[in-house]
Design an enzyme around this catalytic site. Structure first.
Site, PDB file in Angstrom:
ATOM      1  N   LYS A  22       0.843  -1.209   0.000  1.00  0.00           N
ATOM      2  CA  LYS A  22       0.000   0.000   0.000  1.00  0.00           C
ATOM      3  C   LYS A  22       0.879   1.261   0.000  1.00  0.00           C
ATOM      4  CE  LYS A  22      -1.773   1.691   4.005  1.00  0.00           C
ATOM      5  NZ  LYS A  22      -1.474   3.116   4.148  1.00  0.00           N
ATOM      6  N   ASN A  23       1.908   1.261   0.850  1.00  0.00           N
ATOM      7  CA  ASN A  23       2.694   2.486   0.988  1.00  0.00           C
ATOM      8  C   ASN A  23       3.656   2.712  -0.181  1.00  0.00           C
ATOM      9  OD1 ASN A  23       1.333   2.997   3.296  1.00  0.00           O
ATOM     10  ND2 ASN A  23       3.026   2.530   4.703  1.00  0.00           N
ATOM     11  N   CYS A 118      -5.245   8.417   9.362  1.00  0.00           N
ATOM     12  CA  CYS A 118      -5.297   7.731  10.646  1.00  0.00           C
ATOM     13  C   CYS A 118      -5.247   8.723  11.808  1.00  0.00           C
ATOM     14  CB  CYS A 118      -4.098   6.789  10.781  1.00  0.00           C
ATOM     15  SG  CYS A 118      -4.367   5.212  10.008  1.00  0.00           S
ATOM     16  N   ARG A 123      -0.132  15.130  12.649  1.00  0.00           N
ATOM     17  CA  ARG A 123       0.849  14.711  11.650  1.00  0.00           C
ATOM     18  C   ARG A 123       1.064  15.862  10.693  1.00  0.00           C
ATOM     19  NH1 ARG A 123      -0.946   8.676   9.873  1.00  0.00           N
ATOM     20  NH2 ARG A 123       0.990   8.755   8.683  1.00  0.00           N
ATOM     21  N   ASP A 307       4.509   0.855  12.079  1.00  0.00           N
ATOM     22  CA  ASP A 307       3.288   0.212  11.558  1.00  0.00           C
ATOM     23  C   ASP A 307       3.139  -1.239  12.028  1.00  0.00           C
ATOM     24  OD1 ASP A 307       2.585   2.503  10.300  1.00  0.00           O
ATOM     25  OD2 ASP A 307       3.057   1.857   8.271  1.00  0.00           O
ATOM     26  N   ARG A 399      -8.474  -0.459   4.900  1.00  0.00           N
ATOM     27  CA  ARG A 399      -7.648   0.534   4.199  1.00  0.00           C
ATOM     28  C   ARG A 399      -6.285  -0.075   3.868  1.00  0.00           C
ATOM     29  NH1 ARG A 399      -6.433   5.350   7.549  1.00  0.00           N
ATOM     30  NH2 ARG A 399      -5.096   5.607   5.747  1.00  0.00           N
TER      31      ARG A 399
HETATM   32  C1  UD1 Z   1       4.403   6.840   6.116  1.00  0.00           C
HETATM   33  C2  UD1 Z   1       3.488   5.649   5.973  1.00  0.00           C
HETATM   34  C3  UD1 Z   1       2.948   5.233   7.324  1.00  0.00           C
HETATM   35  C4  UD1 Z   1       4.094   5.012   8.314  1.00  0.00           C
HETATM   36  C5  UD1 Z   1       5.033   6.208   8.349  1.00  0.00           C
HETATM   37  C6  UD1 Z   1       6.262   5.989   9.200  1.00  0.00           C
HETATM   38  C7  UD1 Z   1       2.585   5.963   3.743  1.00  0.00           C
HETATM   39  C8  UD1 Z   1       1.415   6.234   2.887  1.00  0.00           C
HETATM   40  N1  UD1 Z   1       2.412   6.000   5.076  1.00  0.00           N
HETATM   41  O1  UD1 Z   1       3.611   7.911   6.641  1.00  0.00           O
HETATM   42  O2  UD1 Z   1       2.197   4.039   7.164  1.00  0.00           O
HETATM   43  O3  UD1 Z   1       3.553   4.830   9.610  1.00  0.00           O
HETATM   44  O4  UD1 Z   1       5.475   6.518   7.013  1.00  0.00           O
HETATM   45  O5  UD1 Z   1       6.960   4.861   8.755  1.00  0.00           O
HETATM   46  O6  UD1 Z   1       3.651   5.666   3.262  1.00  0.00           O
HETATM   47  N2  UD1 Z   1       6.502  14.701  10.279  1.00  0.00           N
HETATM   48  C9  UD1 Z   1       6.645  16.042  10.551  1.00  0.00           C
HETATM   49  N3  UD1 Z   1       6.567  16.914   9.500  1.00  0.00           N
HETATM   50  C10 UD1 Z   1       6.342  16.501   8.226  1.00  0.00           C
HETATM   51  C11 UD1 Z   1       6.203  15.123   7.975  1.00  0.00           C
HETATM   52  C12 UD1 Z   1       6.279  14.245   9.030  1.00  0.00           C
HETATM   53  O7  UD1 Z   1       6.840  16.456  11.694  1.00  0.00           O
HETATM   54  O8  UD1 Z   1       6.291  17.338   7.317  1.00  0.00           O
HETATM   55  C13 UD1 Z   1       6.555  13.743  11.422  1.00  0.00           C
HETATM   56  C14 UD1 Z   1       5.219  13.032  11.614  1.00  0.00           C
HETATM   57  O9  UD1 Z   1       4.333  13.783  12.389  1.00  0.00           O
HETATM   58  C15 UD1 Z   1       5.653  11.774  12.291  1.00  0.00           C
HETATM   59  C16 UD1 Z   1       7.014  11.481  11.652  1.00  0.00           C
HETATM   60  O10 UD1 Z   1       7.457  12.714  11.096  1.00  0.00           O
HETATM   61  O11 UD1 Z   1       5.814  11.993  13.658  1.00  0.00           O
HETATM   62  C17 UD1 Z   1       6.991  10.403  10.604  1.00  0.00           C
HETATM   63  O12 UD1 Z   1       6.128  10.759   9.556  1.00  0.00           O
HETATM   64  P1  UD1 Z   1       6.367  10.313   8.047  1.00  0.00           P
HETATM   65  O13 UD1 Z   1       7.613   9.513   7.941  1.00  0.00           O
HETATM   66  O14 UD1 Z   1       6.243  11.530   7.202  1.00  0.00           O
HETATM   67  O15 UD1 Z   1       5.141   9.381   7.813  1.00  0.00           O
HETATM   68  P2  UD1 Z   1       4.140   9.400   6.587  1.00  0.00           P
HETATM   69  O16 UD1 Z   1       4.876   9.625   5.323  1.00  0.00           O
HETATM   70  O17 UD1 Z   1       2.994  10.263   6.917  1.00  0.00           O
END
Ligand code: UD1
Length: 419
Positions: A22-23, A118, A123, A307, A399
């Site tokens: 999915k990711n 979620c 986030r 995850d 999902r």
């Molecule tokens: C992706 C995955 C999700 C997984 C996560 C961490 C997808 C679609 N989803 O989510 O399943 O749990 O990676 O492995 O691929 N953060 C910030 N600022 C930002 C972006 C992120 O502070 O601009 C923080 C987030 O709040 C969180 C951390 O960084 O605490 C990790 O987030 P991120 O790696 O961006 O996760 P996703 O890409 O949202």
């Protein structure tokens, strides 16, 4: 509303095939917008999130078609006429924000509602935005939307991520692929899904080096064409079935996986006394009745994946002894714990840690899936709980898991999905 009814059953046995990740597929579908012709993506998991991304891309004017078998999707972005994403779709899925980089790079504009998804803490998307801004985009925010505009092509830039965010690395990499000059992303995420996206972009004609390391170098090109790509297997779905085998004292071959991507989960299961044999494209998991307590701390890849945190907590509720699970990536990722407690689990939360007193007896109960992986954790607990477990709000689970009830049933689980 649908629910899953799980009765206490036999140890799981047999073979299960893992679907595409999915990711991986979500950013790849977003990246297809960068092309000027059709892409065909194979081994897609036909999940709610994939359908939402399809609808989102379609709402921009791209043509999106699933094959009859629902394992392939073709996307032709050549008729895109709109760069504003509808709230009703973005609200359903946070990964919608991944269309921002491609729209900005190709059409010079994107307007996207602040993302939903979620319920696992705040986030933010500040790292994505900082990257676009460094590449020359103008950012405005108001009325629940973020708007980015670039009066000319984006300019390559050196971008250091304060945290190796998966989404920010992907969004910036996609934008940089179709920009002027070189972009260097430092402290980039190194998850296998980043490498898969880079592989697809390179097949489209992009010039990207270093994906899978913490420094990615992207030399922007003038055009990208559509391409065929096969998505990597879903390491989180695979990990969840590994735990399903372990928690039921089962014997399961999990097929269509990349064993290397599962290393952190494999290592923890072995530490817990579970046998894991790796083959080329499968892992074979065998467990007895005794699970040992182990401590777990989530980290970016190749650390233990956030995850898989909830699923391992379910396993630890049945372990001998006390274990501690520490969540370092997301805040509020222990909401499922109250539901596990209703099934007899003994868990205390202190800040970002869960302390679990293992107890071999879980009791079936009515519980609610609060998010995707939380829902998976409840399914796993239900498999090992005496009596009947009824899980509601399973749209969260669906999902991220293709046909979870049928896959578990094929392994001998007593599970029914009811509308
Ligand atoms: C992706 C995955 C999700 C997984 C996560 C961490 C997808 C679609 N989803 O989510 O399943 O749990 O990676 O492995 O691929 N953060 C910030 N600022 C930002 C972006 C992120 O502070 O601009 C923080 C987030 O709040 C969180 C951390 O960084 O605490 C990790 O987030 P991120 O790696 O961006 O996760 P996703 O890409 O949202």
């Amino acid at each position: 509303m649908s629910r899953l009814i799980i009765s206490y059953g036999v140890p799981l046995k047999g073979e299960v095939r893992i679907s595409g990740a999915k990711n991986s597929v979500l950013p790849i579908m977003a990246a297809s917008l960068l092309a000027d012709s059709q892409s065909i993506i194979e081994e897609i998991p036909y999940l709610n999130d994939v359908r939402v991304m399809g609808d989102l891309i379609n709402s921009l004017g791209a043509s999106v078609n699933f094959s009859n078998t629902k394992t392939t999707i073709s996307i032709n972005p050549s008729e895109i006429s709109n760069t504003t994403a509808p709230y009703e779709l973005v609200n359903k899925m946070r990964a919608s924000f991944l269309i921002m980089g491609p729209l900005l790079a190709k059409y010079g504009a994107a307007k996207i509602p602040l993302p939903g998804g979620c319920a696992i803490g705040s986030r933010p998307v500040d790292l994505h935005i900082k990257g676009f801004s460094a590449m020359g985009a103008e950012i405005t925010q108001g009325h629940g939307y973020i708007e980015v505009k670039a009066s000319s092509r984006l300019k390559g830039s050196k971008i250091y991520l304060d945290f190796p965010s998966v989404g920010a690395t992907e969004n910036i990499m996609m934008a940089a692929a179709l920009s002027d000059g070189q972009t260097i992303i430092e402290n980039a995420a190194i998850e296998p899904e980043i490498v898969d996206l880079a592989t697809y972009l390179v097949t489209m004609g992009a010039d990207i080096k270093g994906a899978g390391t913490d420094t990615i170098r992207i030399n922007g090109v003038d055009r990208l064409h559509g391409a065929n790509h096969t998505v990597i297997p879903d390491r989180i779905e695979a990990g969840t079935y590994m735990v399903a085998a372990a928690i039921t004292g089962g014997d399961v071959k999990i097929d269509n996986v990349v064993p290397d991507h599962l290393k952190p989960v494999t290592a923890k299961l072995r530490e817990a006394g579970v046998e894991v044999a790796e083959e080329l494209t499968s892992v074979h998991v065998k467990a007895g009745d005794n699970i040992k307590a182990v401590d777990i701390k989530t980290h970016p890849y190749p650390g233990f994946p956030t995850d898989m945190q909830a699923q391992m907590t379910s396993l630890m509720t049945r372990a001998e002894g006390t274990s501690m699970v520490i969540e370092t990536i997301f805040e509020n990722r222990f909401m499922y714990v109250n539901e596990l407690k209703r099934m007899g689990a003994n868990i205390k939360i202190e800040g970002r840690s869960a302390i679990i007193e293992g107890n071999p007896t879980l009791l079936g109960a009515q519980v609610k899936a609060t998010d995707l992986r939380a829902g998976a954790a409840l399914v796993l607990a239900g498999l090992a709980a005496e009596g009947i477990t009824e899980i509601t709000d399973i749209e969260h689970i669906e999902r991220g898991y293709v046909e979870i009830h049928n896959k578990l049933k094929s392994l001998g689980a007593k599970i029914v999905r009811e509308e």
